[in-house]
Motif scaffolding. Sequence first.
Motif, PDB file in Angstrom:
ATOM      1  N   LEU A  25       0.783  -1.178   0.043  1.00 48.64           N
ATOM      2  CA  LEU A  25       0.072  -0.112  -0.005  1.00 48.64           C
ATOM      3  C   LEU A  25       0.873   1.276   0.010  1.00 48.64           C
ATOM      4  N   TYR A  26       2.174   1.187   0.464  1.00 48.92           N
ATOM      5  CA  TYR A  26       2.862   2.501   0.747  1.00 48.92           C
ATOM      6  C   TYR A  26       3.968   2.357  -0.134  1.00 48.92           C
ATOM      7  N   ARG A 157      -4.485  10.188   0.374  1.00 54.52           N
ATOM      8  CA  ARG A 157      -3.637   8.935   0.411  1.00 54.52           C
ATOM      9  C   ARG A 157      -3.986   8.642   1.976  1.00 54.52           C
ATOM     10  N   SER A 161      -5.879   5.229   2.304  1.00 62.72           N
ATOM     11  CA  SER A 161      -4.954   4.191   3.481  1.00 62.72           C
ATOM     12  C   SER A 161      -5.900   3.679   4.593  1.00 62.72           C
ATOM     13  N   TYR A 164      -8.465   1.213   3.103  1.00 66.35           N
ATOM     14  CA  TYR A 164      -7.503  -0.063   2.420  1.00 66.35           C
ATOM     15  C   TYR A 164      -7.305  -0.864   3.832  1.00 66.35           C
ATOM     16  N   LYS A 224      -2.465   4.102  -7.407  1.00 66.42           N
ATOM     17  CA  LYS A 224      -2.051   2.958  -6.903  1.00 66.42           C
ATOM     18  C   LYS A 224      -2.837   2.581  -5.680  1.00 66.42           C
ATOM     19  N   LYS A 225      -3.157   3.372  -4.913  1.00 66.17           N
ATOM     20  CA  LYS A 225      -4.095   3.048  -3.668  1.00 66.17           C
ATOM     21  C   LYS A 225      -5.681   2.882  -4.183  1.00 66.17           C
ATOM     22  N   ASP A 500       1.733   9.249  -6.833  1.00 65.22           N
ATOM     23  CA  ASP A 500       1.869   9.193  -5.264  1.00 65.22           C
ATOM     24  C   ASP A 500       3.131   8.424  -5.043  1.00 65.22           C
TER      25      ASP A 500
END
Length: 791
Positions: A25-26, A157, A161, A164, A224-225, A500
């Motif tokens: 995720l990061y 984000r 996050s 997610y 992406k997230k 990101d």
Amino acid sequence: GSVDCPTLEFEYGDADGHAAELSELYSYTENLEFTNNRRCFEEDFKTQVQGKEWLELEEDAQKAYIMGLLDRLEVVSRERRLKVARAVLYLAQGTFGECDSEVDVLHWSRYNCFLLYQMGTFSTFLELLHMEIDNSQACSSALRKPAVSIADSTELRVLLSVMYLMVENIRLERETDPCGWRTARETFRTELSFSMHNEEPFALLLFSMVTKFCSGLAPHFPIKKVLLLLWKVVMFTLGGFEHLQTLKVQKRAELGLPPLAEDSIQVVKSMRAASPPSYTLDLGESQLAPPPSKLRGRRGSRRQLLTKQDSLDIYNERDLFKTEEPATEEEEESAGDGERTLDGELDLLEQDPLVPPPPSQAPLSAERVAFPKGLPWAPKVRQKDIEHFLEMSRNKFIGFTLGQDTDTLVGLPRPIHESVKTLKQHKYISIADVQIKNEEELEKCPMSLGEEVVPETPCEILYQGMLYSLPQYMIALLKILLAAAPTSKAKTDSINILADVLPEEMPITVLQSMKLGIDVNRHKEIIVKSISTLLLLLLKHFKLNHIYQFEYVSQHLVFANCIPLILKFFNQNILSYITAKNSISVLDYPCCTIQDLPELTTESLEAGDNSQFCWRNLFSCINLLRLLNKLTKWKHSRTMMLVVFKSAPILKRALKVKQAMLQLYVLKLLKLQTKYLGRQWRKSNMKTMSAIYQKVRHRMNDDWAYGNDIDARPWDFQAEECTLRANIEAFNSRRYDRPQDSEFSPVDNCLQSVLGQRLDLPEDFHYSYELWLEREVFSQPICWEELLQNH
């Protein structure tokens, strides 16, 4: 030296390990924000709770604190709201400041996520996400900037996050989970699947974010997230691959079809990888390559090699590819054409050389003995195959046919009777066959059969929501996939998917540049993984729900050039892609939260895991191959696309990877097109043909290995796609369009209700009412015959 790839110990599943999925995720650029989240939490926590830490609190006290946090989110100031959101994110990340090990961080992350969900955090964050998506100020400032960085997506984000982490932690099932957690999981699944409070399902909001990002209206979205969350939401609400198998068994039972002969997941798991072709030169060994003049001189020995092939087949039948035949001129030329067609640049060294393998690499007899006996799959026969076989037999022996009659065998010799009996024993009726037949009946008799009862499953609701924007969704996903593919060249007009991951200040030192390079590659790999799995899951679920839903999505993927895109992806050194080490283990979550971040050195960058392959890249490759199989199976027009784009040499190179599942799907794709590739190709690729025979399911009467089949003859491919499209449109309009002026729409025959309907008339109508009556009603003679004729 041949390519020495060991057998890869890879177990295919819905996703990677829990820690790996959370760490992806990061990006590494975000690592500094972990301490920022912790500081925001500790500052807020000290003002609310005195002298205690989070882990020391009772559950009721923890719930009370979370309620206070959610109240403090209801502020106008964006800055204060962001600080509180960061405090919530720190809780979802597992309050790592109070943990001693990675296991503790993961445990408390799950515990806190269930607690956050029970206090209504997800719905609060959903409202904040809606606000951020509609934030025109952030969009316009991002559009004005020459380069978008990680700073432009800070709020988004943080929100994504938290969401997610909640989805991924709650989705994970463990036997030790308390009863309350299981109830919460089912409630959460229902909440995400169905439209709550007259809102669309959550997945549709994420799809709209993807299309908004691709249209260039929101370049700051952390794509992406968004994609990771979208994939996990679809998997959580609809179910993963094993759940799909269970649903398939249930659906067959509901339709009264016989049970499946085998569990395909288990069959693939028990398969053994075959040895890849022997290559006398590998990448980086160009100095060993003989000059072209010497290669030409060796062509005389080709005939001897071919004559030896029969004897080699006897000894090497169980150890595939060990003495793969050298490529013919035809294949080499086709490989070159394929690369040009796909706009790819392949190193000439990757092509099969014309040199026979050294004798030292002869297969060992012990290895052959270990190969399992028997074919892995039960053969299948379609109703169409039986009809085709009987039609040919009747034409040959009797001189006329009986249409679709498969029971009358009068006048046919005894061996034909036996053949028909064997074919019927292995007859397989798919769920799709039943659905197509039902659809034909509903189209023929819409009045007598009445309206179809469609169960409101999560899959059905998702399809209904996606239906009208589905082409845009598919194009957007493929655009991002193209931008993330390692074979894509950087083009000025392509979308920027690095918003990101790029820091505000670009790296100064070489080590910082190396770290950013690894981060960017890893970022692209994760995007490919999420899109490939998302598309595969959608196709499989829609196919089970209704075949025409699957065909609708498939056709839009094909129209958006998905087939050449996947082939372009494989037009690289797949072995090096699968073994790529684009990760820095000390910077991965949760490791980076427990240990102090090491000083950047070449050693710390290279000190990664010692695994023989990258799980996510192998997973992506298998998913893309499965996707390609789904799009092309039983579609001659699409199979011809594989042939036109010269996919055979590209796919054959992927057989270098010793992993049974990947090899199986490559061989399936090769089997589809062997009859179109010509006799010379089949003759010079006997080991590949042998592998197809051993690993791929047999279809009785399938003439794939010879090319005499009716399907190999010239075909009006455009007509095939047009017929399919007409069927899809008829299905969609019958089931989802509700036009008011349809001839089947109900008519109000009650005089009282018709006259009682309120009509909006202009304000000045009552002034001219009497004049209107005189002119339009009284002075107009009514011709009843004309009225009857017109209506």
